[in-house]
Design an enzyme around this catalytic site. Structure first.
Site, short mmCIF file in Angstrom:
data_model
loop_
_atom_site.label_atom_id
_atom_site.label_comp_id
_atom_site.label_asym_id
_atom_site.label_seq_id
_atom_site.Cartn_x
_atom_site.Cartn_y
_atom_site.Cartn_z
N HIS A 181 0.79 -1.22 0.00
CA HIS A 181 0.00 0.00 0.00
C HIS A 181 0.83 1.28 0.00
O HIS A 181 0.42 2.27 -0.58
CB HIS A 181 -1.03 -0.05 1.12
N ARG A 202 -10.31 2.42 -3.31
CA ARG A 202 -9.92 1.47 -2.25
C ARG A 202 -10.47 1.99 -0.93
O ARG A 202 -9.82 2.78 -0.24
CB ARG A 202 -8.39 1.35 -2.17
N ARG A 259 -15.03 -0.12 -4.37
CA ARG A 259 -14.78 -1.48 -3.92
C ARG A 259 -15.08 -1.58 -2.43
O ARG A 259 -14.64 -0.73 -1.65
CB ARG A 259 -13.31 -1.84 -4.16
N GLU A 310 -9.42 -11.62 -8.91
CA GLU A 310 -8.12 -11.63 -8.25
C GLU A 310 -7.67 -13.04 -7.91
O GLU A 310 -6.58 -13.24 -7.39
CB GLU A 310 -8.18 -10.82 -6.95
N ASN A 336 -2.58 -7.40 -9.16
CA ASN A 336 -1.61 -7.54 -8.06
C ASN A 336 -1.86 -8.85 -7.33
O ASN A 336 -0.94 -9.64 -7.09
CB ASN A 336 -1.74 -6.38 -7.06
N ASP A 337 -3.11 -9.08 -6.95
CA ASP A 337 -3.42 -10.31 -6.25
C ASP A 337 -3.45 -11.50 -7.20
O ASP A 337 -2.96 -12.58 -6.87
CB ASP A 337 -4.76 -10.19 -5.52
N ARG A 384 3.08 -11.09 -2.54
CA ARG A 384 3.34 -9.80 -3.16
C ARG A 384 4.06 -8.83 -2.23
O ARG A 384 4.56 -7.80 -2.68
CB ARG A 384 2.03 -9.17 -3.66
N CYS A 395 -7.42 -3.08 -12.90
CA CYS A 395 -7.12 -2.02 -11.94
C CYS A 395 -5.88 -2.33 -11.11
O CYS A 395 -5.52 -1.57 -10.22
CB CYS A 395 -8.31 -1.75 -11.03
C1 PEP Z 1 -5.16 -5.92 -7.07
O1 PEP Z 1 -5.07 -6.91 -6.32
O2 PEP Z 1 -4.65 -5.87 -8.20
C2 PEP Z 1 -5.89 -4.72 -6.61
C3 PEP Z 1 -6.12 -3.72 -7.42
O3 PEP Z 1 -6.26 -4.69 -5.30
P1 PEP Z 1 -5.24 -4.30 -4.10
O4 PEP Z 1 -3.93 -3.93 -4.71
O5 PEP Z 1 -5.86 -3.17 -3.36
O6 PEP Z 1 -5.20 -5.57 -3.34
MG MG Z 2 -6.31 -6.96 -4.56
#
Ligand code: PEP
Ligand code: MG
Length: 848
Positions: A472, A579, A616, A709, A732-733, A743, A780
């Protein structure tokens, strides 16, 4: 006698046998308490593993000590269960009872304990291993009272006289062998020895005494190398305890193989940056060289190091309810343990044994009964968790600080360091940070509010030892357009404040001693970057249409109202991901329905009636500390109760948020989506709750979609597409789950490439599923802002790219430079590649 005597222990509880070194608690894993095995329980009653005498039933009811043939056997249910203070445990035997194998010893309420404790893993350990010649544990599944768990081959009797139960034992004077005296590491080892016994153990020096189980108390006794102490033990195992402590005192505890001549220097705390620049630090290799991390936010910066730590946060003095405050404190301490564990593991892999030992000593301090009891007493008298904790650790640190021995005074720093870590977890960065101009902010980690409260005009770059490109802090740095490096070598914490450094957010490095020529090169690069950005911004309001006329939506990821106001100015066509967890972080209670409604309305209004706002629902879990949600620490937080799983389990929290989103939907073009969906059942439960609340509020329907995800959601996207209005792919996830790479682990970060063809095939599958039911698909995750990924995503059929605000003009510019037909050919080739690097090579060849 033909052979040695063997004692056979049957399983005291049914379950699966787990080797001790897999127990996520150093006391057991490092065998500080003794040797044995652990069981992941499948039943809720503990029975005697052999005929024995019950020596002790712990006050908190979670542990029983037995004596059989002179062996001391401890059965310990769960991890950190002492903190439950007996809740959920029912002792079925008492000290002095003689029990037969299979007789009940204690029962526990598995639901209560599982919810409140870190783990149910139940350890069976022999604490006086000097009486054991060999241990033969079994593996697999065992049934309580029936299956053999351990065979113990007994050593020949030591011949030492055993103390009678309850007798007080005073040793002759013992000369302390550790050259540097009982400072943190020896004190920690001594306390670990003392804690193996049930007896009360005191160290006495010059008429003053210390609790031998307490690291702080031992250190406060100011015992130097060669000093003389006596040990007084009272209790059932007094003789054994006194003997063990005597032996520990008579051992040179500084003499570890890793130590050089200067063992005192080897225990310097990691964060004691006053020690001077890295070059002076323990002769560490490559200290003068470039420190490596992970590129977290683009750009390069020259500035002066400014360390951020969390000892000055303004906290409320009075707490709400002592039980709740104690729970928050326990959760923060448990989270600190996990952090230290992770740090130690990482440093062990990096063969930095000294620093790993320091964090080990920190863990001991975190368990120090005097500090914990002081904090608990403050909480009981009405203090808030943060206030109580700060009082407890600072007063103990001051006590150490006031001592004559310079080495012991240094231990106050350790205590403050660990104290701050817990404070950080409890309150985050509530206090605004006074950052000097031209700062490169250096920290172990930064909370969202730290990052948000930084004066952007003074901060040139961010550098953290934790995290990765998708953590984050990285997301926030990109949102603010500040270059950042995450997961950097922890030696950065030793750089003297004010040192001039170069932080390279593109390469993921920090240079602690740049030359004038290096700085000149940076200035050149910054100039070129600025010129390019100005050009992109000048046309940012134009749509993102490819050369062959294909229109792509480019929208922004945000986490706060203030950010929403910046979206239209950079040409953002809406918000593809709000977020909402940022609205919940760094505060003492959750925002209620009305407060949330106001926030969402303000964001929708800032975007205007024509720009989409995809909200979200809350995405928190075991890895993100939100103390007031009392999230249980989990062994695998990313595979645990996070995202929609958590909100479905907390219907009141979920309901308030859903209602707030629905109420705010009149203020703009609002859509809602759920994070971490893996099953149709989760989606349907969440969707039904939305529909119920919508009907109750009497508002018109809004689009409701899911984040893709998990591989599960991608692979059955066609099934989800029958019911969900849209998909937003969280790369990302999706990447961390597909590649099975955490990650947030800086060591894996270079390999966690979302352009891996396995991830691309899941994206392809998601798009195909969506198309079959005419649903739209956006991305995203951070991949949407990666210039090399843009042609691949377009070619795969993604229609919306949602990226960090400062990147919107660049992504639009990239789209305009491409042709869809070419992108489709690129995507076909990429799907056939072997890894992310190959995909990047394909893109570089085809699109530059
Ligand atoms: C992701 O997982 O790509 C995502 C956008 O959510 P976050 O990064 O907030 O987990
Ligand atoms: Mg995510």
């Amino acid at each position: 006698m033909s052979g040695r005597r063997v004692l056979t222990l049957v399983a005291p509880i049914s379950g699966i046998v787990v080797p001790l070194d897999q127990v996520p608690d150093p006391v057991f894993a490092q065998r500080l308490a003794g040797d044995g095995v652990s069981i992941d329980p499948l039943s809720d009653q503990v029975v005697a593993p052999c005929d024995a005498e019950v020596r002790q039933v712990h006050r908190a009811g979670h542990a029983v000590t037995l004596d059989a043939l002179g062996l001391e056997i401890v059965i310990h249910v769960g991890l950190d269960t002492v903190q439950l203070k007996g809740e959920g445990f029912q002792p079925l035997a008492k000290a002095g009872d003689r029990v037969r194998a299979g007789d009940p010893l204690l029962r526990f309420d598995a639901d209560v304990v599982a919810r409140r404790a870190r783990s149910l893993l139940t350890e069976v350990v022999i604490t006086n291993m000097d009486r054991v010649a060999a241990l033969r544990p079994r593996s697999g599944t065992v049934v309580a009272g029936r299956d053999v768990l351990l065979e113990i081959e007994l050593a020949a009797p030591a011949g030492a006289p055993e103390a009678r139960s309850g007798e007080a034992v005073t040793t002759p004077p013992i000369v302390v062998a550790s050259r540097t005296g009982l400072h943190a590491r020896p004190a920690a080892m001594l306390a670990a020895t003392a804690r193996r016994f049930s007896s009360d153990l005191r160290l006495v020096k010059d008429g003053r005494e210390a609790n031998a189980r307490s690291v702080v108390s031992i250190m406060a006794l100011e015992v130097g190398g060669g000093d003389t102490v006596t040990v007084v033990a009272r209790g059932a195992d007094a003789a054994a305890a006194a003997a063990a402590v005597t032996e520990t005192l008579a051992t040179d505890l500084d003499a570890t193989p890793a130590d050089g001549a200067d063992s005192a220097a080897a225990t310097r705390p990691a964060a004691a940056s006053s020690a001077g620049p890295a070059a002076a630090h323990r002769g560490a290799p490559a200290a003068a060289g470039v420190l490596r991390g992970v590129a977290a936010s683009p750009g390069v910066a020259v500035g002066r190091v400014f360390h951020v730590r969390h000892d000055d946060a303004v906290v409320e003095e009075r707490g709400a309810d002592p039980e709740q405050e104690q729970r928050a404190l326990d959760a923060a301490i448990a989270a600190a343990h996990l952090q230290l564990e992770a740090l130690q593991q990482r440093l062990a892999v990096e063969a930095d044994a000294d620093r790993a030992a320091i964090f080990g000593a920190h863990q001991e301090l975190l368990e120090d009964p005097e500090v914990l009891e002081r904090a608990a007493a403050h909480v009981r008298s009405g203090a808030s968790a943060a206030h109580a904790w700060r009082q407890a650790y600072t007063s103990q640190a001051e006590r150490l600080q006031g001592l004559d021995n310079a080495l012991l005074r240094g231990r106050a720093t350790d205590l403050r360091d660990i104290g701050r870590r817990v404070m950080h977890l409890l309150v985050g960065g509530d206090a605004p940070l006074e950052v000097p101009p031209e700062s490169i902010v250096v920290a172990e980690d930064l909370t969202p509010s730290d990052t948000a409260s930084l004066d952007r005009t003074r901060v040139r770059g961010l550098c953290t030892t934790m995290g990765s490109a998708t953590s984050h802090v990285a997301i926030l740095a990109r949102g603010l357009g500040i270059p950042a490096v995450a997961g950097v070598d922890p030696r950065v914490l030793d750089i003297a404040p004010g040192t001039r450094v170069i932080l390279d957010g593109d390469r993921g490095t920090l240079d602690p001693s740049p030359s004038a020529a290096d700085e000149a090169r940076v200035a050149e690069r910054q100039g070129a970057d600025e010129r390019r950005q100005r050009g992109e911004l000048a046309v940012a309001m134009e749509p993102a249409t490819t050369r062959d006329g294909h229109r792509v939506e480019v929208v922004a990821n945000i986490g706060a109202v203030k950010e929403a106001e910046r979206v239209p100015a950079v040409g953002g066509e809406g918000v593809g991901l709000l977020r909402t967890e940022f609205l919940f972080m760094d505060r003492r209670t959750a925002p209620d329905e009305d407060e949330q409604t106001r926030s969402y309305e303000a964001i929708a209004r800032a975007l205007g009636p024509d720009r989409i706002l995809v909200i979200r629902t809350l995405d928190v879990g075991g890895d993100k500390p939100i103390p007031y949600l009392s999230l249980a620490a989990e062994a695998n937080p990313f595979l645990g109760e996070r995202g929609v799983r958590l909100t479905l389990a907390r219907p009141e929290l979920f309901r308030a948020q859903v209602r707030a989103i629905l109420r705010a939907s009149a203020a703009g073009k609002v859509a809602m989506m759920f994070p971490m969906i893996a099953t149709l059942a989760e989606w349907r439960a969440a969707r039904e709750l939305v529909e119920r609340e919508r009907l109750a509020l009497g508002v018109p329907p809004i689009p409701v979609g899911i984040m893709v995800e998990t591989a599960a959601a991608a692979l059955i996207a066609d099934r989800f597409a029958r019911e969900a209005d849209f998909f937003s792919i969280g790369t990302n996830d999706l990447t961390q789950y597909t590649l099975a790479m955490d990650r947030t682990n800086p060591r894996l970060a270079p390999q966690v490439d979302a352009l891996h063809p396995a991830v691309l095939r899941l994206i392809e599958r998601t798009v195909a599923g969506a198309r079959a039911h005419k649903r739209w698909v956006g991305v995203c995750g951070a991949l949407a802002g990666d210039p090399q990924a843009v042609p691949v995503l377009l070619g795969l059929g993604v229609g919306e790219l949602s990226t960090d605000i400062p990147l919107v003009p660049a992504v639009k510019a990239r789209v305009r430079s491409l042709s869809l037909a070419e992108c489709q050919a690129t995507a076909r080739e990429a799907l056939d590649a072997g890894d992310g690097a190959e995909v990047r090579a394909i893109v570089a060849r085809r699109h530059g």
